[in-house]
Write a protein that holds these residues in place. Structure first.
Motif, PDB file in Angstrom:
ATOM      1  N   PRO A 134      11.609  -1.914 -13.652  1.00 26.14           N
ATOM      2  CA  PRO A 134      11.039  -0.559 -13.700  1.00 26.14           C
ATOM      3  C   PRO A 134       9.834  -0.412 -12.782  1.00 26.14           C
ATOM      4  N   GLY A 135       9.604   0.820 -12.415  1.00 17.75           N
ATOM      5  CA  GLY A 135       8.433   1.190 -11.639  1.00 17.75           C
ATOM      6  C   GLY A 135       8.173   2.667 -11.813  1.00 17.75           C
ATOM      7  N   PRO A 136       6.929   3.111 -11.764  1.00 15.07           N
ATOM      8  CA  PRO A 136       6.628   4.535 -11.954  1.00 15.07           C
ATOM      9  C   PRO A 136       7.374   5.443 -10.974  1.00 15.07           C
ATOM     10  N   GLU A 137       7.613   4.953  -9.754  1.00  8.16           N
ATOM     11  CA  GLU A 137       8.265   5.794  -8.756  1.00  8.16           C
ATOM     12  C   GLU A 137       9.699   6.163  -9.133  1.00  8.16           C
ATOM     13  N   LEU A 138      10.323   5.364 -10.017  1.00  5.12           N
ATOM     14  CA  LEU A 138      11.710   5.617 -10.419  1.00  5.12           C
ATOM     15  C   LEU A 138      11.820   6.442 -11.695  1.00  5.12           C
ATOM     16  N   MET A 139      10.681   6.764 -12.317  1.00  5.63           N
ATOM     17  CA  MET A 139      10.716   7.462 -13.598  1.00  5.63           C
ATOM     18  C   MET A 139      11.334   8.864 -13.513  1.00  5.63           C
ATOM     19  N   PRO A 140      11.125   9.648 -12.456  1.00  6.19           N
ATOM     20  CA  PRO A 140      11.776  10.964 -12.410  1.00  6.19           C
ATOM     21  C   PRO A 140      13.292  10.883 -12.523  1.00  6.19           C
ATOM     22  N   PHE A 141      13.887   9.873 -11.920  1.00  8.21           N
ATOM     23  CA  PHE A 141      15.344   9.722 -11.983  1.00  8.21           C
ATOM     24  C   PHE A 141      15.786   9.241 -13.369  1.00  8.21           C
ATOM     25  N   LEU A 142      14.969   8.407 -13.997  1.00  7.61           N
ATOM     26  CA  LEU A 142      15.281   7.986 -15.353  1.00  7.61           C
ATOM     27  C   LEU A 142      15.175   9.161 -16.320  1.00  7.61           C
ATOM     28  N   VAL A 143      14.179  10.018 -16.118  1.00  9.17           N
ATOM     29  CA  VAL A 143      14.032  11.205 -16.968  1.00  9.17           C
ATOM     30  C   VAL A 143      15.264  12.092 -16.879  1.00  9.17           C
TER      31      VAL A 143
END
Length: 533
Positions: A134-143
């Motif tokens: 995980p990384g913060p930059e990938l959170m929009p896609f996880l959301v």
């Protein structure tokens, strides 16, 4: 070494500036905001090309840029499923994503793009890869995947997001909230918002304070709204936010809450303090609170305030005190240096007796007084065209702007040659004024002025000229059933030759599409003996 730290170590070609590689992605993201499918195609291609370089640090920076535009992320997700994956023009890099996921060789961009795949099994594998590394930059896609229509994808994404937010709210909330706010009202889209709210509610105080000071507008609003609802903020904190907050929405809500509490607890000093704020929206709320606590006399002292809403509240209080408002404003404007708010207040009274007092102010030494006097005469419909034309060359840009606005309804009484001279003036504000006076005339004049402005050295004016020329040209190319008003181009032979030459010179800034349509329009225009100007 953790995966995240490993990612932040550049692996791309030596000597290549990361900002240079990010520039095409940044441009593509900006284009998506105002355009459709082609811009989204370009964005997918730019991301795929950047992924192929293999520089994970730059890839994360690109995803961070994308995460700052949550609506672009949402459009990219929808577009990828509908177009990219079965389009014959999409990048071959996309075809290799499933096997790269299986081999554990997918970088951050590859995982993000794979999470948008039309195949739910590939989306599920992409979510698994994101949660493994995980990384913060990938959170929009996880959301986005927490609202996926496939249960297996949705459940895996939801469980992973809940754990990440619970373990590290300070690290993951800033990247989660913007996209969660976009999707919260979608079908199956409220989970991410609920989890973000739960993470904030259970986070330690120091974490909440750190998030409240974030640079992200969406996150700061989310934290503030939650704090307001949970009554975490004391009155002094609300007052401080009302006085110093730069975000207008947070500032207004803080001022409203502070004034409401001050009225309930009769803390008049708080209301008086906020009434002196430099922000008009805060002053209005504070004065409204003073009115509710019976301090009409104090509120009436703001009759000269520069803000219209503040003056309106003050006038209402003054009427209750029996004040003759017209007499007050007439006396205030007669001062050697009248307050700007007094001039505006006199105009708002709507009395013709104000006109003789206002016209001499057009020659006042203060530029702000001259500009407000022009505005006031326009509000009173007492514009003297011949008297105001000289103000188009006033040293003050504010006076020029107000004068132009006052003269536009009377553009037929302003000599056309004056507009052309202004459009060729070295001063930017005069060129803007000349264009505004010309664009209300015939189609030929509007086209010529727009072409000249499109080549202006000042970028803002050039954009305005390009947009207007493009709008004119496209209107001629619409189907007949959609043409509300077809522009008629009436030009003499000399004017036609002039427009053709200007179109040739402006071709580089107008672009190929607009230039082609314009050339066709001019080719079909038959010169007449009568000018269109």
């Amino acid at each position: 070494m953790t995966w995240l730290k490993r990612l932040r170590r550049p692996r791309g070609p030596a000597g290549v500036d990361p900002d240079a590689r990010l520039a095409p992605v940044r441009t593509a993201i900006d284009e998506v905001a105002g355009r459709g499918r082609p811009a989204l195609d370009r964005l997918v291609d730019q991301l795929a090309d950047l992924d192929a370089v293999g520089d994970d640090a730059t890839a994360l920076a690109a995803l961070e840029l994308l995460g700052g535009r949550p609506r672009v992320v949402s459009r990219l997700d929808e577009h990828a499923r509908r177009t990219s994956w079965y389009s014959p023009h999409h990048s071959t890099v996309l075809d290799r994503l499933p096997e790269r996921l299986d081999a554990g060789a997918a970088g951050p961009i590859a995982m993000a793009l794979a999470s948008t795949h039309r195949d739910g099994r590939i989306r599920e594998r992409a979510v698994t890869a994101i949660l493994d590394r995980p990384g913060p930059e990938l959170m929009p896609f996880l959301v986005l995947r927490t609202g996926d229509w496939v249960g297996q994808v949705r459940n895996r994404a939801r469980a992973g997001l809940a754990l990440l937010l619970a373990d590290d709210p300070n690290g993951y909330l800033p990247a989660t909230v913007p996209t969660a706010l976009v999707v919260q009202f979608w079908r199956r889209g409220g989970f991410a918002y609920t989890q973000a709210l739960a993470a904030l509610l259970t986070a330690p105080t120091e974490v909440r304070q750190a998030l409240a000071g974030s640079a992200g507008r969406h996150l700061r609003r989310f934290v503030f709204d939650t704090a307001l609802t949970q009554r975490w903020l004391h009155l002094d904190e609300l007052v401080a936010a009302a006085e110093s907050e730069g975000d207008v929405r947070i500032r207004a809500r803080a001022a409203e809450a502070a004034c409401r509490e001050a009225v309930w607890t009769r803390r008049i000093g708080v209301l008086q303090r906020l009434a002196g704020s430099r922000r008009a929206d805060v002053r209005v709320l504070a004065l409204t609170g003073l009115v509710r606590t019976g301090h009409d006399a104090e509120v009436a002292g703001y009759l000269d305030d520069p803000a219209p809403l503040v003056r309106a509240v003050a006038r209402d209080a003054a009427r209750r005190l029996g004040t003759d408002l017209l007499a007050y404003y007439l006396g205030a404007v007669a001062d050697p240096v009248p307050a700007i708010g007094a001039i505006a207040g006199l105009a708002e009274m709507g009395s013709d007796t104000a006109v003789p007092l206002l016209r001499p102010l057009l020659a006042h030494p203060s530029a702000s007084v001259r500009a407000r006097a022009v505005w006031a005469l326009r509000q009173l419909e007492a514009v003297d065209v011949e008297g105001m034309v000289p103000l188009l060359r006033d040293p003050s840009p504010a006076v020029v702007r107000e004068t132009t606005a006052a003269l536009r309804p009377f553009h037929r009484r302003v000599p056309p040659e004056l507009g052309w001279r202004l459009l060729a003036d070295p001063r930017t504000e005069l060129r803007r004024a000349g264009y505004r006076l010309l664009r209300d005339r015939s189609t030929a004049v509007r086209l010529r002025a727009g072409l000249l402005l499109a080549m202006d050295p000042y970028p803002e004016l050039a954009r305005r000229g390009r947009a207007d020329v493009t709008g004119l040209v496209r209107a001629t190319n619409l189907p007949a059933r959609r043409r509300a008003l077809v522009p008629e181009l009436l030009v003499t032979a000399a004017e036609h030759a002039d427009l053709t030459e200007l179109a040739r010179r402006a071709a580089g800034t107008l672009g190929a599409d607009t230039t082609g349509l314009l050339s066709g329009w001019l080719a079909g225009a038959v010169p007449t003996q009568r000018s269109g100007t």
